[in-house]
Design a protein around this motif. Sequence first.
Motif, short mmCIF file in Angstrom:
data_model
loop_
_atom_site.label_atom_id
_atom_site.label_comp_id
_atom_site.label_asym_id
_atom_site.label_seq_id
_atom_site.Cartn_x
_atom_site.Cartn_y
_atom_site.Cartn_z
N GLY A 280 0.83 -1.19 0.00
CA GLY A 280 0.00 0.00 0.00
C GLY A 280 0.87 1.24 0.00
O GLY A 280 2.08 1.19 -0.24
N LYS A 281 0.29 2.38 0.31
CA LYS A 281 1.02 3.64 0.30
C LYS A 281 2.16 3.60 1.31
O LYS A 281 1.98 3.21 2.47
N GLY A 282 3.33 4.01 0.85
CA GLY A 282 4.49 4.08 1.74
C GLY A 282 5.30 2.81 1.85
O GLY A 282 6.33 2.80 2.51
N ILE A 283 4.86 1.74 1.20
CA ILE A 283 5.62 0.48 1.19
C ILE A 283 6.27 0.33 -0.18
O ILE A 283 5.61 0.44 -1.21
N GLY A 284 7.56 0.08 -0.19
CA GLY A 284 8.29 0.01 -1.44
C GLY A 284 8.08 -1.28 -2.19
O GLY A 284 7.59 -2.28 -1.65
N THR A 285 8.47 -1.25 -3.45
CA THR A 285 8.46 -2.42 -4.32
C THR A 285 9.88 -2.72 -4.75
O THR A 285 10.65 -1.81 -5.08
N VAL A 286 10.27 -3.98 -4.75
CA VAL A 286 11.63 -4.38 -5.10
C VAL A 286 11.82 -4.30 -6.61
O VAL A 286 11.03 -4.86 -7.37
N THR A 287 12.87 -3.57 -7.04
CA THR A 287 13.12 -3.40 -8.47
C THR A 287 14.47 -3.97 -8.91
O THR A 287 14.76 -3.98 -10.09
N LYS A 288 15.29 -4.42 -7.94
CA LYS A 288 16.59 -4.99 -8.28
C LYS A 288 16.73 -6.36 -7.62
O LYS A 288 16.27 -6.55 -6.49
N PRO A 289 17.38 -7.30 -8.31
CA PRO A 289 17.61 -8.62 -7.70
C PRO A 289 18.66 -8.53 -6.60
O PRO A 289 19.44 -7.59 -6.53
N GLY A 290 18.68 -9.55 -5.73
CA GLY A 290 19.69 -9.63 -4.69
C GLY A 290 19.14 -9.47 -3.29
O GLY A 290 19.82 -9.75 -2.31
N LEU A 291 17.88 -9.03 -3.17
CA LEU A 291 17.26 -8.87 -1.86
C LEU A 291 16.54 -10.15 -1.46
O LEU A 291 16.51 -11.13 -2.20
N SER A 292 15.93 -10.13 -0.28
CA SER A 292 15.34 -11.36 0.25
C SER A 292 13.98 -11.68 -0.37
O SER A 292 13.43 -12.75 -0.09
N VAL A 293 13.43 -10.76 -1.15
CA VAL A 293 12.20 -11.05 -1.89
C VAL A 293 12.45 -10.73 -3.37
O VAL A 293 13.29 -9.88 -3.69
N PRO A 294 11.75 -11.39 -4.28
CA PRO A 294 12.02 -11.23 -5.71
C PRO A 294 11.63 -9.86 -6.25
O PRO A 294 10.83 -9.12 -5.66
N VAL A 295 12.20 -9.53 -7.40
CA VAL A 295 11.85 -8.29 -8.11
C VAL A 295 10.36 -8.29 -8.42
O VAL A 295 9.78 -9.30 -8.83
N GLY A 296 9.74 -7.13 -8.23
CA GLY A 296 8.32 -6.98 -8.49
C GLY A 296 7.43 -7.21 -7.28
O GLY A 296 6.26 -6.84 -7.28
#
Length: 374
Positions: free
Chosen positions: A97-113
């Motif tokens: 929701g508002k204020g929560i980011g979305t992952v756009t690069k690989p390498g983090l603990s959750v997948p892109v998107g």
Amino acid sequence: MSDTLRSGYTTGACAAAGVKAALLYEQGNEWETIELRALDGTELIIPVKNIRKENDVLTAEVVKFSGDDPDITNGVSVFTTIRHLPTEKKEIIFKAGKGIGTVTKPGLSVPVGEPSINPGPRQLIRNAVADVLGTDKIPLEVTISIPAGVELAKQTLNPILGVEGGISVIGTTGVLRPMSEEGFKNSLVPQIDVAKAAGYEDLVFVPGKIGERLAKKWQLPEQAMVQTSNFIGFMLEAAQKREIKRVLLFGHIGKLIKVAAGCFYTHNRIADGRLETMAAYGAAAGLTTEEVQAVLAANTTEDALEVLAQAGIRDKVCQTLAARASARSQRYLFQKMQVGTVLVTLTGELLGMDEMAREICQNLGGSLPDGQAE
């Protein structure tokens, strides 16, 4: 006054408490105070400020409490919205929701998107659902919102890590203990994972904004840059464990001269032998006793550099310091990773760099600023 520091609860725990409260409200049960078992077994008591129902969705509001940890989200509202899905697929779907980011690069603990809701909070929420319904295998949509996160994200590493649109919902257990230094150190490490996932085997370590700004002037790739803050040794070890090939230490001489002296935690309250180090290397290069005293009496390393310059040995000493910082770093890592060093002034003037630093710069496509000799 008690010396005991108060623990708090993470944004992930707030979201899990909100989900549990909404499900209890739905059943007609009490929801104002939620008992939640953290992933490490700690029992948490979390108050719920409000629940709002609109059509087929319920939204709970929980106010973040960080205890005595100086967390930037302390006091912000965490909103969790639940909606039962008309599908046979029995799983919980997480939404940003508002204020929560979305992952756009690989390498983090959750997948892109995916929404930047880490595995710990996701498991806490699944556990909360199972507490109320007996199972977490249900078609449920959970949307987390932290409206203040849009602005708060600017104070985090999220823009560097490739998390766009807000902050991350984090926490490994759900308990926020006042160990801000340890937490901060661990928050720096994902930069290495993101850079590696982007294909970089050589990284640029910058202690802060000065180094980052100047490294960009050298046209070094932003995706390969990693902010270390004062934890240079810790970050070097983290890079070595991730099999990074080479690291370029790039920053102001006032910070990296400490590494040349073998100090890998560079906070000025812990390691502040800058002038002493410069005086020692200056003396070895030929400074007189009076000149050594002038270096020791200087207010800053930049002032001390003037003494070296007047003696005609500035470049020689700084070149030695750069090489020394690299050698001490490689020794710190038991020669398991190669390190190069670039020392600059506040204005970006090159003071010293070793051959390894030059090789890493060239490999990353960097170039010296105009007017600075190769």
